[in-house]
Scaffold this active site. Structure first.
Site, short mmCIF file in Angstrom:
data_model
loop_
_atom_site.label_atom_id
_atom_site.label_comp_id
_atom_site.label_asym_id
_atom_site.label_seq_id
_atom_site.Cartn_x
_atom_site.Cartn_y
_atom_site.Cartn_z
N MET A 113 13.75 -4.09 -20.69
CA MET A 113 12.83 -4.57 -19.66
C MET A 113 12.31 -3.43 -18.80
SD MET A 113 12.45 -7.63 -20.46
CE MET A 113 11.30 -7.95 -19.15
N ASP A 128 -6.57 -0.15 -12.73
CA ASP A 128 -6.94 -0.12 -11.31
C ASP A 128 -7.75 1.14 -10.97
OD1 ASP A 128 -6.84 -0.96 -8.51
OD2 ASP A 128 -5.53 0.78 -8.26
#
Length: 161
Positions: A113, A128
């Site tokens: 993860m 972004d």
């Protein structure tokens, strides 16, 4: 529901108890990609992207994110990471960026993860920082490529045919 490790007998979410597991050296790697316009890639290569050092910033964001995985994924254990490495390569054939991450720990649960979080946030940071010049970008191909350590042993993704 008892067959699902993150649910108790009543079906409530729970963090898996790993207190009896032996610590081992664990490594996981993950990949992802951001596709963009050729013109966007050219600006990054020339160092003229409006927000500056796009690749370096995204690599740093990925490393920082891996350290915060347990804050983002509700049932993940907080891990003492011993290494996080995020590498972003420009790929003119996409066109876009290929992102790779490696996470390491000496612990009782895996770091898949953390590697996935590093890749995901690096991709989001690229998006972004470049969205002002390219709204057509896509993020994809995020996957674990390998893991080692722990009771289940080593695993590696087989390349697609």
């Amino acid at each position: 529901m008892s067959g699902l490790s993150h649910l108790d007998e009543a079906g409530r979410a729970r963090m898996v108890d790993v207190s009896d597991k032996a610590p081992t050296h664990r490594v996981a790697t993950a990949i992802g990609e951001v596709r963009c316009l050729e013109e966007t890639l050219a600006q990054v290569q020339a160092g003229t992207a409006p927000k500056g050092a796009v690749v370096q910033t995204a690599e740093l964001a990925g490393m920082m994110a891996a350290k915060r995985t347990a804050d983002l994924i509700p049932l993940c254990h907080p891990l003492p990471l011993t290494k996080v490495d995020v590498r972003i390569a420009i790929d003119e054939a996409l066109p876009g960026f290929r992102i790779e991450a490696e996470a390491r720990t000496n612990g009782v649960t895996g770091v898949e993860m953390e590697a996935l979080t590093a890749v995901s946030v690096a991709c989001l940071t690229l998006f972004d920082m470049l969205k002002a010049i390219d709204r057509t970008m896509t993020i994809g191909g995020i996957a674990v490529t390998a893991k080692s350590g722990g009771k289940s042993g080593d695993w590696q993704r087989t390349p697609a045919p």
